[in-house]
Design a protein around this motif. Structure first.
Motif, PDB file in Angstrom:
ATOM      1  N   LEU A  29       0.836  -1.208   0.000  1.00 53.34           N
ATOM      2  CA  LEU A  29       0.000   0.000   0.000  1.00 53.34           C
ATOM      3  C   LEU A  29       0.870   1.258   0.000  1.00 53.34           C
ATOM      4  O   LEU A  29       0.601   2.207  -0.737  1.00 53.34           O
ATOM      5  N   ARG A  30       1.909   1.259   0.817  1.00 51.24           N
ATOM      6  CA  ARG A  30       2.802   2.425   0.891  1.00 51.24           C
ATOM      7  C   ARG A  30       3.463   2.676  -0.454  1.00 51.24           C
ATOM      8  O   ARG A  30       3.479   3.805  -0.959  1.00 51.24           O
ATOM      9  N   GLN A  31       3.974   1.616  -1.057  1.00 47.52           N
ATOM     10  CA  GLN A  31       4.658   1.752  -2.335  1.00 47.52           C
ATOM     11  C   GLN A  31       3.692   2.184  -3.437  1.00 47.52           C
ATOM     12  O   GLN A  31       4.059   2.977  -4.308  1.00 47.52           O
ATOM     13  N   SER A  32       2.459   1.691  -3.383  1.00 47.80           N
ATOM     14  CA  SER A  32       1.475   2.071  -4.408  1.00 47.80           C
ATOM     15  C   SER A  32       1.110   3.550  -4.316  1.00 47.80           C
ATOM     16  O   SER A  32       0.697   4.153  -5.303  1.00 47.80           O
ATOM     17  N   LYS A  33       1.273   4.128  -3.142  1.00 47.36           N
ATOM     18  CA  LYS A  33       1.004   5.554  -2.957  1.00 47.36           C
ATOM     19  C   LYS A  33       2.237   6.407  -3.224  1.00 47.36           C
ATOM     20  O   LYS A  33       2.183   7.623  -3.114  1.00 47.36           O
ATOM     21  N   GLY A  34       3.357   5.757  -3.524  1.00 35.74           N
ATOM     22  CA  GLY A  34       4.582   6.479  -3.825  1.00 35.74           C
ATOM     23  C   GLY A  34       5.235   7.105  -2.604  1.00 35.74           C
ATOM     24  O   GLY A  34       6.013   8.049  -2.726  1.00 35.74           O
ATOM     25  N   LEU A  35       4.946   6.578  -1.429  1.00 30.71           N
ATOM     26  CA  LEU A  35       5.535   7.095  -0.189  1.00 30.71           C
ATOM     27  C   LEU A  35       6.808   6.332   0.148  1.00 30.71           C
ATOM     28  O   LEU A  35       6.838   5.104   0.072  1.00 30.71           O
ATOM     29  N   SER A  36       7.833   7.041   0.528  1.00 37.33           N
ATOM     30  CA  SER A  36       9.025   6.380   1.048  1.00 37.33           C
ATOM     31  C   SER A  36       8.761   6.043   2.512  1.00 37.33           C
ATOM     32  O   SER A  36       7.842   6.594   3.142  1.00 37.33           O
ATOM     33  N   LEU A  37       9.564   5.165   3.058  1.00 39.25           N
ATOM     34  CA  LEU A  37       9.449   4.830   4.472  1.00 39.25           C
ATOM     35  C   LEU A  37       9.671   6.087   5.319  1.00 39.25           C
ATOM     36  O   LEU A  37       8.971   6.316   6.302  1.00 39.25           O
ATOM     37  N   GLU A  38      10.629   6.899   4.897  1.00 43.09           N
ATOM     38  CA  GLU A  38      10.929   8.144   5.606  1.00 43.09           C
ATOM     39  C   GLU A  38       9.724   9.093   5.609  1.00 43.09           C
ATOM     40  O   GLU A  38       9.386   9.673   6.644  1.00 43.09           O
ATOM     41  N   ASP A  39       9.064   9.232   4.465  1.00 42.95           N
ATOM     42  CA  ASP A  39       7.884  10.106   4.372  1.00 42.95           C
ATOM     43  C   ASP A  39       6.757   9.612   5.277  1.00 42.95           C
ATOM     44  O   ASP A  39       6.123  10.398   5.984  1.00 42.95           O
ATOM     45  N   ALA A  40       6.510   8.312   5.238  1.00 43.95           N
ATOM     46  CA  ALA A  40       5.445   7.734   6.063  1.00 43.95           C
ATOM     47  C   ALA A  40       5.748   7.939   7.544  1.00 43.95           C
ATOM     48  O   ALA A  40       4.871   8.324   8.322  1.00 43.95           O
ATOM     49  N   ALA A  41       6.992   7.700   7.935  1.00 46.73           N
ATOM     50  CA  ALA A  41       7.392   7.859   9.334  1.00 46.73           C
ATOM     51  C   ALA A  41       7.201   9.307   9.785  1.00 46.73           C
ATOM     52  O   ALA A  41       6.710   9.561  10.889  1.00 46.73           O
ATOM     53  N   ARG A  42       7.567  10.230   8.932  1.00 46.12           N
ATOM     54  CA  ARG A  42       7.427  11.641   9.267  1.00 46.12           C
ATOM     55  C   ARG A  42       5.948  12.028   9.403  1.00 46.12           C
ATOM     56  O   ARG A  42       5.575  12.758  10.310  1.00 46.12           O
ATOM     57  N   HIS A  43       5.110  11.491   8.529  1.00 45.04           N
ATOM     58  CA  HIS A  43       3.676  11.794   8.555  1.00 45.04           C
ATOM     59  C   HIS A  43       3.015  11.376   9.868  1.00 45.04           C
ATOM     60  O   HIS A  43       2.160  12.093  10.387  1.00 45.04           O
ATOM     61  N   ILE A  44       3.357  10.194  10.345  1.00 42.87           N
ATOM     62  CA  ILE A  44       2.664   9.676  11.545  1.00 42.87           C
ATOM     63  C   ILE A  44       3.532   9.721  12.795  1.00 42.87           C
ATOM     64  O   ILE A  44       3.148   9.201  13.839  1.00 42.87           O
ATOM     65  N   LYS A  45       4.701  10.349  12.670  1.00 41.38           N
ATOM     66  CA  LYS A  45       5.577  10.576  13.819  1.00 41.38           C
ATOM     67  C   LYS A  45       5.984   9.285  14.536  1.00 41.38           C
ATOM     68  O   LYS A  45       5.946   9.183  15.754  1.00 41.38           O
ATOM     69  N   LEU A  46       6.355   8.296  13.720  1.00 42.44           N
ATOM     70  CA  LEU A  46       6.933   7.051  14.232  1.00 42.44           C
ATOM     71  C   LEU A  46       8.309   6.904  13.594  1.00 42.44           C
ATOM     72  O   LEU A  46       8.568   7.457  12.527  1.00 42.44           O
ATOM     73  N   SER A  47       9.165   6.143  14.224  1.00 45.51           N
ATOM     74  CA  SER A  47      10.499   5.950  13.659  1.00 45.51           C
ATOM     75  C   SER A  47      10.421   5.052  12.422  1.00 45.51           C
ATOM     76  O   SER A  47       9.538   4.196  12.316  1.00 45.51           O
ATOM     77  N   GLU A  48      11.357   5.265  11.521  1.00 43.71           N
ATOM     78  CA  GLU A  48      11.461   4.397  10.346  1.00 43.71           C
ATOM     79  C   GLU A  48      11.696   2.957  10.786  1.00 43.71           C
ATOM     80  O   GLU A  48      11.188   2.023  10.170  1.00 43.71           O
ATOM     81  N   ARG A  49      12.476   2.791  11.843  1.00 46.76           N
ATOM     82  CA  ARG A  49      12.775   1.451  12.360  1.00 46.76           C
ATOM     83  C   ARG A  49      11.491   0.722  12.761  1.00 46.76           C
ATOM     84  O   ARG A  49      11.318  -0.466  12.488  1.00 46.76           O
ATOM     85  N   THR A  50      10.571   1.445  13.407  1.00 48.76           N
ATOM     86  CA  THR A  50       9.304   0.831  13.816  1.00 48.76           C
ATOM     87  C   THR A  50       8.488   0.432  12.600  1.00 48.76           C
ATOM     88  O   THR A  50       7.943  -0.682  12.546  1.00 48.76           O
TER      89      THR A  50
END
Length: 108
Positions: A29-50
């Motif tokens: 789902l993330r990839q289909s929306k063109g979001l990087s892991l970094e972008d997603a983490a920043r959006h929801i304020k969770l670490s990339e590691r999580t």
């Protein structure tokens, strides 16, 4: 002729979903929306590691299931996973824990 059959009950498939399957679904789902892991983490304020632990199905690297469920719920909402699919998946991946009842002690 190609035989394309729709699943009779989508919820039946998600009941058997493992933590690996859920993570792979969220990654797709993330990839289909063109979001990087970094972008997603920043959006929801969770670490990339999580988020990476969620996507890779590394349940041992996640916090207590109560928190992990919240993280997965927040992540899936960002990605637009239908709520019904999410609910079924969360219950199969993070089953409700039975709490031991301890009777209160009355001190006189």
């Amino acid at each position: 002729m190609i035989n394309e059959q729709e699943p009779q009950n989508v919820n039946e498939q998600s009941k058997a979903m493992s933590v690996d399957d859920l993570g792979a679904r969220l990654r797709a789902l993330r990839q289909s929306k063109g979001l990087s892991l970094e972008d997603a983490a920043r959006h929801i304020k969770l670490s990339e590691r999580t988020l990476l632990s969620i996507e890779e199905g590394r349940q041992d690297d996640l916090p207590h299931p109560v928190y992990a469920k919240g993280f997965v719920r927040t992540y899936s909402q960002l990605l637009g996973m239908p709520e019904a699919e999410l609910a079924e998946n969360l219950n199969s991946v993070f089953p409700a824990e039975e709490e031991e009842y301890v009777a209160p002690v009355i001190i006189k």
